[in-house]
Design a protein around this motif. Structure first.
Motif, mmCIF file in Angstrom:
data_model
loop_
_atom_site.group_PDB
_atom_site.id
_atom_site.type_symbol
_atom_site.label_atom_id
_atom_site.label_comp_id
_atom_site.label_asym_id
_atom_site.label_seq_id
_atom_site.Cartn_x
_atom_site.Cartn_y
_atom_site.Cartn_z
ATOM 1 N N ILE A 17 0.839 -1.202 0.000
ATOM 2 C CA ILE A 17 0.000 0.000 0.000
ATOM 3 C C ILE A 17 0.872 1.250 0.000
ATOM 4 C CG2 ILE A 17 -1.689 1.312 1.377
ATOM 5 C CD1 ILE A 17 -2.883 -1.532 2.089
ATOM 6 N N VAL A 18 1.938 1.247 0.787
ATOM 7 C CA VAL A 18 2.870 2.392 0.774
ATOM 8 C C VAL A 18 3.488 2.535 -0.617
ATOM 9 C CG1 VAL A 18 5.016 3.333 1.732
ATOM 10 C CG2 VAL A 18 3.320 2.296 3.254
ATOM 11 N N LYS A 19 3.785 1.416 -1.275
ATOM 12 C CA LYS A 19 4.318 1.468 -2.644
ATOM 13 C C LYS A 19 3.311 2.117 -3.587
ATOM 14 C CE LYS A 19 7.254 -2.683 -2.859
ATOM 15 N NZ LYS A 19 7.375 -3.974 -3.561
ATOM 16 N N MET A 20 2.029 1.739 -3.455
ATOM 17 C CA MET A 20 0.996 2.302 -4.331
ATOM 18 C C MET A 20 0.852 3.803 -4.121
ATOM 19 S SD MET A 20 -2.125 -0.442 -4.609
ATOM 20 C CE MET A 20 -2.247 -0.991 -2.915
ATOM 21 N N ILE A 21 0.854 4.230 -2.868
ATOM 22 C CA ILE A 21 0.742 5.662 -2.558
ATOM 23 C C ILE A 21 1.954 6.402 -3.108
ATOM 24 C CG2 ILE A 21 0.760 7.335 -0.659
ATOM 25 C CD1 ILE A 21 -0.910 5.151 0.912
ATOM 26 N N SER A 22 3.134 5.830 -2.916
ATOM 27 C CA SER A 22 4.365 6.445 -3.419
ATOM 28 C C SER A 22 4.341 6.519 -4.943
ATOM 29 C CB SER A 22 5.584 5.650 -2.952
ATOM 30 O OG SER A 22 5.609 5.585 -1.552
ATOM 31 N N PHE A 23 3.831 5.481 -5.583
ATOM 32 C CA PHE A 23 3.698 5.451 -7.040
ATOM 33 C C PHE A 23 2.812 6.604 -7.513
ATOM 34 C CE2 PHE A 23 1.216 4.063 -10.755
ATOM 35 C CZ PHE A 23 2.227 3.813 -11.670
ATOM 36 N N LYS A 24 1.671 6.794 -6.842
ATOM 37 C CA LYS A 24 0.756 7.886 -7.213
ATOM 38 C C LYS A 24 1.440 9.245 -7.069
ATOM 39 C CE LYS A 24 -3.712 7.670 -6.282
ATOM 40 N NZ LYS A 24 -5.019 7.511 -5.611
ATOM 41 N N LYS A 25 2.109 9.462 -5.944
ATOM 42 C CA LYS A 25 2.785 10.749 -5.706
ATOM 43 C C LYS A 25 3.930 10.961 -6.700
ATOM 44 C CE LYS A 25 1.657 13.269 -2.667
ATOM 45 N NZ LYS A 25 0.741 14.395 -2.903
ATOM 46 N N LEU A 26 4.654 9.908 -6.975
ATOM 47 C CA LEU A 26 5.773 9.985 -7.903
ATOM 48 C C LEU A 26 5.276 10.300 -9.315
ATOM 49 C CD1 LEU A 26 8.767 9.770 -7.589
ATOM 50 C CD2 LEU A 26 8.608 7.322 -7.922
ATOM 51 N N LYS A 27 4.187 9.659 -9.703
ATOM 52 C CA LYS A 27 3.604 9.931 -11.018
ATOM 53 C C LYS A 27 3.230 11.407 -11.148
ATOM 54 C CE LYS A 27 0.009 7.793 -12.726
ATOM 55 N NZ LYS A 27 -1.071 6.861 -13.039
ATOM 56 N N GLU A 28 2.610 11.966 -10.115
ATOM 57 C CA GLU A 28 2.237 13.385 -10.124
ATOM 58 C C GLU A 28 3.471 14.266 -10.307
ATOM 59 O OE1 GLU A 28 0.163 14.110 -6.449
ATOM 60 O OE2 GLU A 28 -1.458 12.713 -6.976
ATOM 61 N N ALA A 29 4.539 13.970 -9.572
ATOM 62 C CA ALA A 29 5.768 14.762 -9.663
ATOM 63 C C ALA A 29 6.407 14.621 -11.042
ATOM 64 C CB ALA A 29 6.754 14.331 -8.574
#
Length: 163
Positions: A17-29
């Protein structure tokens, strides 16, 4: 022994789940950094970076080819991960440490992954190892905040979180 065998999968799910959240934030950046790139490219780049953070290289063909053919860009972005994921450093630190703990229980060594995360400015070295229930609480709060999980049940004292 049964306690451990039930706890490890739950903790690993929290790491995912932390990976998924990080993926979303990283995609935005990355969308902001590379406005000329299309969505699928950004998604593969973000995925490659998450894989790099957690020491889990892609095994499926299109992602292996992407990682190989864009290794230089991935390396450049890796150097800036700490800044791009600044607001997620606490959950990332906890997830990386929980992953290392689970790996250790299964006879694997994640020391290199932790060291790399520290060098990239992601891992907070002075943060204590989270207790499993605290990590799960953190994941539930984050996951519900990002719409990935149902919100945690309210605490007994009028819904205020207890620490």
């Amino acid at each position: 022994m049964t306690f451990e065998s039930k706890l490890i999968p739950i903790l690993r799910e929290g790491v995912e789940i932390v990976k998924m959240i990080s993926f979303k934030k990283l995609k935005e950046a990355l969308i902001l950094k590379h406005p000329d790139r299309e969505g699928p490219f950004i998604a593969k780049l973000a995925g490659a970076l998450i894989n790099a953070i957690f020491g889990t290289p892609a095994l499926e063909e299109p992602f292996v080819v992407f990682a190989r053919s864009h290794a230089k860009l991935i390396a450049q972005e890796q150097a800036q991960l700490g800044a791009m994921l600044e607001e997620l450093r606490i959950p990332l630190t906890d997830a990386l440490r929980i992953q290392a703990l689970c790996d250790h229980q299964e006879g694997l060594d994640s020391t290199a992954t932790l060291r790399q995360a520290q060098e990239q400015g992601i891992l907070l070295a002075d943060r204590d190892l989270p207790l499993p229930h605290r990590f799960i609480e953190l994941v539930r709060r984050l996951g519900s905040g990002f719409g990935l999980l149902l919100p945690p049940l309210p605490a007994t004292d009028n819904g205020a979180a207890t620490h």
